[in-house]
Design an enzyme around this catalytic site. Structure first.
Site, PDB file in Angstrom:
ATOM      1  N   GLU A  68      64.758  51.009  86.639  1.00 38.01           N
ATOM      2  CA  GLU A  68      64.897  51.080  85.195  1.00 38.01           C
ATOM      3  C   GLU A  68      63.523  51.052  84.526  1.00 38.01           C
ATOM      4  O   GLU A  68      62.611  50.351  84.975  1.00 38.01           O
ATOM      5  CB  GLU A  68      65.772  49.936  84.677  1.00 38.01           C
ATOM      6  N   CYS A 123      57.661  49.766  79.325  1.00 35.48           N
ATOM      7  CA  CYS A 123      57.746  48.778  80.408  1.00 35.48           C
ATOM      8  C   CYS A 123      58.078  49.521  81.695  1.00 35.48           C
ATOM      9  O   CYS A 123      59.153  50.117  81.824  1.00 35.48           O
ATOM     10  CB  CYS A 123      58.810  47.732  80.075  1.00 35.48           C
ATOM     11  N   CYS A 181      63.018  43.166  94.109  1.00 34.31           N
ATOM     12  CA  CYS A 181      61.915  42.208  94.044  1.00 34.31           C
ATOM     13  C   CYS A 181      62.119  41.137  95.103  1.00 34.31           C
ATOM     14  O   CYS A 181      63.262  40.812  95.457  1.00 34.31           O
ATOM     15  CB  CYS A 181      61.856  41.573  92.652  1.00 34.31           C
ATOM     16  N   CYS A 238      62.718  34.807  91.108  1.00 31.29           N
ATOM     17  CA  CYS A 238      62.566  33.909  89.966  1.00 31.29           C
ATOM     18  C   CYS A 238      63.949  33.572  89.408  1.00 31.29           C
ATOM     19  O   CYS A 238      64.774  34.469  89.191  1.00 31.29           O
ATOM     20  CB  CYS A 238      61.681  34.552  88.904  1.00 31.29           C
ATOM     21  N   CYS A 258      65.445  35.417  86.282  1.00 31.12           N
ATOM     22  CA  CYS A 258      65.237  36.860  86.196  1.00 31.12           C
ATOM     23  C   CYS A 258      66.347  37.626  86.903  1.00 31.12           C
ATOM     24  O   CYS A 258      66.644  37.373  88.078  1.00 31.12           O
ATOM     25  CB  CYS A 258      63.878  37.217  86.810  1.00 31.12           C
ATOM     26  N   CYS A 284      63.306  41.479  78.460  1.00 33.71           N
ATOM     27  CA  CYS A 284      62.528  40.866  79.531  1.00 33.71           C
ATOM     28  C   CYS A 284      63.426  40.080  80.478  1.00 33.71           C
ATOM     29  O   CYS A 284      64.205  39.236  80.056  1.00 33.71           O
ATOM     30  CB  CYS A 284      61.472  39.952  78.912  1.00 33.71           C
TER      31      CYS A 284
END
Length: 403
Positions: A118, A131, A138, A142, A145, A376
Site C-alpha cells: 500500500e 508515504c 514487516c 510493533c 502497528c 499511520c
C-alpha cells in the site's frame, strides 16, 4: 470508505510484466548496460541514457512510443526487451479528507508469487506527502502497528520503491501530461507531491541498499527532483544502520520512539530488546549532518493509559536534551483486532504542552485517511486483511462451540 469512481481518474496504465526487464529503478550505469544489450552503439549510450532518464522520471511516460526524440526502430527494440510500465493497481480509495490509498501489485521475484503493498498520498495545506513502502510485510511486530501483524514476504526492489512515486504522481496529475482527477484535493500550486516519507510498510533500514538507490533517483535533479530535505526516512531503531543513513543517503531522519522506558518500549517496539533506548539516543546524537536545520523527528503514538502520562512527557524531554529534534505526537489510529485505544484529546494536549514548553515543536498530527485505513500504522495488504478476518471468524466460531 469511499472507492474512487474510475470515470473521474486517468486511465489505469498497464502493469509491468515479469518477462521484460523493468528500467524503472535502474541507475544510469545499469540503464547504459540495458541499452547495450539491445544493440545501442557505445558512442550513443550516454545520450540515450539521458533521454530515457528524462522520459521515465521527468515526463513519467509508460510507453516507449511516447519517446519522440528516439528513433522508431530503437523504441521497438526497447519495447520488446524492456518495460517502463506502472505497477498494477488492485484498488484505489479516497478518504473524505482527500487522502488517497493505492493497493499495488508487483510481479513475482524469481520463483515467488506476485506481492501487494500500500502507498498513501496525504494532501495538506501547501504540501502533498507520499508515504512509501519499503517491504512487503514487516519483521518488527510493533504492538500498535497493523503492518506488523503481516509477516515479511520480501524486500521491495529499488524499482518497486520508485514505481510507487511514479504511480502516485501519474494518478494525481503531477507529471506534465497527466490529468488531476476531478475534485481531487491537492496543493493549489507547484508540485503535487512535495514530500516523501519512507513510513509505509516495512523497516527501511532492513532494506538499506534498495532504499538508498531509490532515494537517489527520487532526489536526482534531472528526474524526479525532490530535495533530500523533503525526504524523510523513518526507522524503529536499527542502530547500526543509522550512521550510514546520514552519511550515505542524506535524507531527514525520523525515529519511531513511542516509549521512554525500556521495559515499555520492549513491548511496543520489540527491536528495543536488541537496541535499547540509550544506544538509540547515542546514535541520534552522533547522526551525520545533525543540526538545528536538520533536526531528527521523534514519532510518538499516543496510547491511552500506556505511554501518555505527564511523567512520560517530562522523561521524553529529558531523553532528547541536547539533540536538535522535533516531536511528532500521533493519535493512535485503530485497526481491527488492536488491543489499544487512542489517548483522550485532553491528555494529548497536556502531553504536548509539556514538550512544547521545553522548546520542542510538537504539533499534534490530525489523523488523515482513517476511514480507509490509510493512517499511520494502519497499512496492510488487502489479501492479508482478508486472511486475518477469516482467522478471527474461525477462532470466534471455535470459541462459540467450545471446541
Amino acid at each position: 470508505m469511499t472507492e474512487t469512481a474510475s470515470a473521474s481518474l486517468p486511465e489505469t496504465p498497464p502493469a509491468a510484466t515479469a518477462e521484460r526487464l523493468s528500467l524503472v529503478g535502474l541507475d544510469r550505469e545499469e540503464l547504459g548496460e540495458a541499452l547495450r544489450q539491445v544493440g545501442v552503439p557505445e558512442r550513443q549510450v550516454r545520450m540515450r541514457v539521458a533521454q530515457l532518464w528524462h522520459w521515465i522520471y521527468l515526463r513519467g511516460v509508460d510507453d516507449f512510443a511516447a519517446m519522440t526524440n528516439i528513433a522508431k526502430d530503437l523504441r521497438t527494440r526497447l519495447d520488446a526487451a524492456c518495460s517502463i510500465a506502472y505497477p498494477e493497481i488492485v484498488s484505489e480509495q479516497v478518504s473524505v479528507d482527500g487522502t488517497r490509498k493505492w493497493l499495488l501489485r508487483f510481479p513475482p521475484a524469481g520463483a515467488g508469487r506476485p506481492v501487494e503493498v500500500e502507498t498513501v498520498y496525504i494532501p495538506e495545506e501547501g504540501r502533498g506527502t507520499l508515504c512509501v513502502s519499503s517491504q512487503v510485510g514487516c519483521t518488527l511486530n510493533c504492538a500498535f502497528c497493523h503492518t506488523g501483524t503481516q509477516k515479511l514476504v520480501r524486500n521491495l526492489s529499488a524499482g518497486e520503491i520508485v514505481a510507487q512515486i511514479r504511480l502516485a504522481r501519474h494518478r494525481i496529475g503531477d507529471f506534465p501530461d497527466a490529468a488531476t482527477p476531478t475534485g481531487a484535493i491537492v496543493p493549489g500550486e507547484g508540485r503535487l507531491v512535495t514530500n516523501i516519507v519512507m513510513m509505509g510498510m516495512g523497516e527501511p533500514l532492513y532494506n538499506f541498499d534498495n532504499v538508498k538507490k531509490a532515494l537517489f533517483i527520487a532526489s536526482d535533479n534531472e528526474g524526479l527532483g525532490l530535495s533530500r530535505r523533503r525526504i524523510t526516512l523513518s526507522t524503529a531503531g536499527v542502530v547500526p544502520m543509522i550512521e550510514r543513513t546520514g552519511a550515505e543517503i542524506g535524507a531527514m531522519l525520523a525515529i519511531s520512539l513511542h516509549a521512554v522506558r525500556d521495559e515499555l518500549r520492549d513491548v511496543l517496539v520489540p527491536i528495543n530488546r536488541k537496541y535499547p533506548i540509550a544506544e538509540l539516543m547515542e546514535a541520534c546524537r552522533t547522526f551525520p549532518g545533525l543540526s538545528n536545520a536538520r533536526r531528527i523527528t521523534f514519532e510518538y503514538v499516543m496510547l491511552k493509559g500506556v505511554n501518555d502520562s505527564p511523567e512520560e512527557a517530562r522523561e521524553l524531554v529529558r531523553l532528547l536534551k541536547g539533540i536538535p529534534a522535533k516531536i511528532n505526537l500521533i493519535p493512535f489510529n485503530p485497526w481491527p483486532g488492536s488491543a489499544y485505544e487512542c489517548s483522550d484529546w485532553e491528555t494529548i494536549e497536556t502531553f504536548a504542552a509539556i514538550v512544547n514548553r521545553a522548546g520542542y515543536a510538537s504539533p499534534i498530527r490530525t489523523p488523515r485517511g482513517r476511514d480507509i485505513l490509510a493512517a499511520c500504522g494502519q497499512l496492510k495488504s488487502t489479501s492479508e486483511r482478508l486472511r486475518a478476518r477469516e482467522r478471527m471468524a474461525m477462532e470466534a466460531m471455535i470459541a462459540g462451540t467450545g471446541a
